[in-house]
Design an enzyme around this catalytic site. Structure first.
Site, PDB file in Angstrom:
ATOM      1  N   ARG A  25       2.532  -2.176  -5.326  1.00 46.89           N
ATOM      2  CA  ARG A  25       3.200  -3.383  -4.793  1.00 46.89           C
ATOM      3  C   ARG A  25       3.645  -4.343  -5.892  1.00 46.89           C
ATOM      4  O   ARG A  25       3.706  -5.545  -5.666  1.00 46.89           O
ATOM      5  CB  ARG A  25       2.317  -4.126  -3.792  1.00 46.89           C
ATOM      6  CG  ARG A  25       2.130  -3.412  -2.472  1.00 46.89           C
ATOM      7  CD  ARG A  25       3.329  -3.624  -1.547  1.00 46.89           C
ATOM      8  NE  ARG A  25       3.334  -2.622  -0.493  1.00 46.89           N
ATOM      9  CZ  ARG A  25       2.947  -2.852   0.765  1.00 46.89           C
ATOM     10  NH1 ARG A  25       2.588  -4.040   1.140  1.00 46.89           N
ATOM     11  NH2 ARG A  25       2.973  -1.880   1.654  1.00 46.89           N
ATOM     12  N   ARG A  29       6.175  -9.594  -3.020  1.00 47.59           N
ATOM     13  CA  ARG A  29       6.240 -11.051  -2.852  1.00 47.59           C
ATOM     14  C   ARG A  29       5.473 -11.852  -3.893  1.00 47.59           C
ATOM     15  O   ARG A  29       5.597 -13.070  -3.945  1.00 47.59           O
ATOM     16  CB  ARG A  29       5.781 -11.425  -1.436  1.00 47.59           C
ATOM     17  CG  ARG A  29       6.876 -11.172  -0.410  1.00 47.59           C
ATOM     18  CD  ARG A  29       6.415 -11.461   0.990  1.00 47.59           C
ATOM     19  NE  ARG A  29       5.480 -10.434   1.430  1.00 47.59           N
ATOM     20  CZ  ARG A  29       4.814 -10.468   2.581  1.00 47.59           C
ATOM     21  NH1 ARG A  29       4.975 -11.487   3.393  1.00 47.59           N
ATOM     22  NH2 ARG A  29       3.992  -9.490   2.910  1.00 47.59           N
ATOM     23  N   ARG A  38      15.125 -11.017  -1.671  1.00 44.51           N
ATOM     24  CA  ARG A  38      14.809 -10.660  -0.276  1.00 44.51           C
ATOM     25  C   ARG A  38      15.670 -11.461   0.709  1.00 44.51           C
ATOM     26  O   ARG A  38      16.041 -10.965   1.767  1.00 44.51           O
ATOM     27  CB  ARG A  38      13.313 -10.927  -0.056  1.00 44.51           C
ATOM     28  CG  ARG A  38      12.786 -10.794   1.334  1.00 44.51           C
ATOM     29  CD  ARG A  38      12.400  -9.358   1.630  1.00 44.51           C
ATOM     30  NE  ARG A  38      11.411  -9.258   2.688  1.00 44.51           N
ATOM     31  CZ  ARG A  38      11.682  -9.386   3.990  1.00 44.51           C
ATOM     32  NH1 ARG A  38      12.907  -9.636   4.369  1.00 44.51           N
ATOM     33  NH2 ARG A  38      10.721  -9.249   4.877  1.00 44.51           N
ATOM     34  N   ASP A  75       9.817   2.228   1.350  1.00 40.62           N
ATOM     35  CA  ASP A  75       8.589   2.198   2.140  1.00 40.62           C
ATOM     36  C   ASP A  75       8.239   3.613   2.582  1.00 40.62           C
ATOM     37  O   ASP A  75       9.113   4.458   2.716  1.00 40.62           O
ATOM     38  CB  ASP A  75       8.741   1.288   3.360  1.00 40.62           C
ATOM     39  CG  ASP A  75       7.362   0.858   3.858  1.00 40.62           C
ATOM     40  OD1 ASP A  75       6.842  -0.150   3.368  1.00 40.62           O
ATOM     41  OD2 ASP A  75       6.791   1.568   4.714  1.00 40.62           O
ATOM     42  N   TYR A 151       0.727   6.593  11.510  1.00 41.31           N
ATOM     43  CA  TYR A 151       1.703   5.618  12.033  1.00 41.31           C
ATOM     44  C   TYR A 151       2.533   6.219  13.168  1.00 41.31           C
ATOM     45  O   TYR A 151       2.883   5.531  14.125  1.00 41.31           O
ATOM     46  CB  TYR A 151       2.634   5.130  10.912  1.00 41.31           C
ATOM     47  CG  TYR A 151       1.957   4.146   9.975  1.00 41.31           C
ATOM     48  CD1 TYR A 151       1.689   2.840  10.372  1.00 41.31           C
ATOM     49  CD2 TYR A 151       1.567   4.528   8.686  1.00 41.31           C
ATOM     50  CE1 TYR A 151       1.066   1.939   9.521  1.00 41.31           C
ATOM     51  CE2 TYR A 151       0.947   3.637   7.823  1.00 41.31           C
ATOM     52  CZ  TYR A 151       0.698   2.344   8.254  1.00 41.31           C
ATOM     53  OH  TYR A 151       0.073   1.452   7.418  1.00 41.31           O
TER      54      TYR A 151
END
Ligand code: 1CP
Length: 339
Positions: A25, A29, A38, A75, A151
């Site tokens: 990551r 952010r 973004r 992702d 998922y």
């Protein structure tokens, strides 16, 4: 070929004099620059699907944090989508699939993912490679078959993934069919990433920890084996998060490196994984501490791994509210460490 190929040397099994580092990551952010970029996209999915923006944020940590590798901004849910399950990303919450796998016929309707369905990732890799200009290697990635299965059957994130595990216990043969389709999709996806320029591949088995040794042997190892036996072009790293019980079986597979979560003690794992490069495993929350604590704990970690081929990293991804300066500080300590 690269101005900085420390990571590739470590993945070959060299004990490099300087320890290389990248962070899960790292394109995220934590960086104000990421948050600026973004804003140019309507939502997360549009962001991932715009190669110029994906390439821009992939390069940011190389320029700003001085990491030794870039990881393509994308992702793991690209693959389920490419197989026919579109999702949306709820801000601060995570993914939600409109349609997910509820029955055996849903499995039959899934496609094996192919270039046309994820061409935006391939374009983002090509663009990133051009801008990187051989400064550092580029990591491509995929979710592991089980983590994507989780998922795809749960339809959203979960703490227990009990719906996904219910499939394994109550419908093992259908579960195997789904895992096989996911695996073939992952192999296509990784081969295309490598053709586009990915120099290293990491497989994220983020939900390994909800299983146990027996389930991992039945439903994960055979598919992880197919993947590493197909991907021979570049080094490949497996991250079985919280999967301490699976490490003996993973040792038998052809992964060049294993990425470790922060619960694993170096002294315990080093004899379990001979001939593998190890990666990890600082607690991301360490970066909330003051500089003195970060320095002490990081040096302790580096000393413990210093006898084996090693890439420094965290035990999981950076949290968005970690201070960017602390991240820089952590990376500088690693680069200044003398083995
Ligand atoms: O806009 C945002 O900032 C949303 C947060 C975010 C980001 C930055 C998501 C949503 N995905 C990403 C990018 C991402 N995802 C990368 C980029 C490259 C880098 O590491 O710098 C990578 C490698 C991933 C992989 C990924 N996505 C994993 C495996 C790694 C892990 O964290 O365990 C998983 C499980 C996901 C699913 C996902 N995507 C995003 C969220 C919030 C989640 C987790 C959902 C859940 O709680 O189950």
């Amino acid at each position: 070929m690269y101005k900085n190929n420390l990571i590739l040397q470590a993945l070959k099994g060299d004990i490099t004099s300087q320890i290389p580092v990248w962070l899960m990551r790292q394109a995220g952010r934590v960086l104000p620059e990421y948050r600026q970029t973004r804003k140019k996209a309507k939502n997360f999915i549009e962001f991932v699907k715009t190669p110029q923006l994906a390439a821009e944020v992939t390069l940011q940590p190389v320029d700003i944090l001085n990491v030794d590798a870039a990881i393509i901004f994308s992702d793991i849910l690209v693959v389920p989508e490419a197989m026919g399950l579109p999702y949306s990303m709820a801000e601060e919450k995570g993914p939600i699939f409109q349609n997910f796998i509820r029955s055996a016929s849903d499995i039959q309707n899934l496609k094996i993912a192919h270039t046309d369905q994820y061409s935006y990732v391939i374009e983002a890799i090509q663009l990133t490679k051009k801008h990187l200009n051989n400064r550092v290697p580029l990591i491509g990635f995929s979710g592991a078959p089980w983590t994507l299965f989780a998922y795809m059957t749960e339809g959203k994130g979960s703490k227990t993934f009990s719906t996904a595990k219910k499939w394994l216990y109550s419908n093992p043969s259908e579960s195997h069919q789904l895992l096989q389709k996911i695996t073939l999709s992952i192999i296509n996806y990784l081969k295309d990433q490598i053709k586009a320029g990915a120099d290293v591949i990491q497989i994220f088995d983020s939900w390994a920890g909800v299983l146990n040794k027996s389930l991992y042997q039945q439903f994960c190892i055979p598919y992880l084996k197919q993947i590493c036996n197909e991907i021979k072009e570049v080094p490949i790293i497996l991250f079985p998060k919280d999967g301490f019980f699976a490490l003996q079986d993973i040792q038998q597979l052809n992964y060049n490196a294993v990425s470790l979560d922060w619960t694993i003690e170096p002294e315990w794992v080093i004899p379990l994984l001979p001939n593998k490069t190890l990666q990890g495993n600082a607690d991301p929350c360490l970066l909330y501490a003051n500089e003195k604590t970060i320095e002490q704990e990081t040096i302790k970690m580096l000393n413990k791994f210093s006898s084996v081929p090693y890439i420094a990293n965290l035990g999981h991804g950076l949290y968005p509210d970690i201070d960017k300066e602390k991240v820089r500080f952590f990376i500088d300590i690693i680069h200044n460490f003398k083995r």
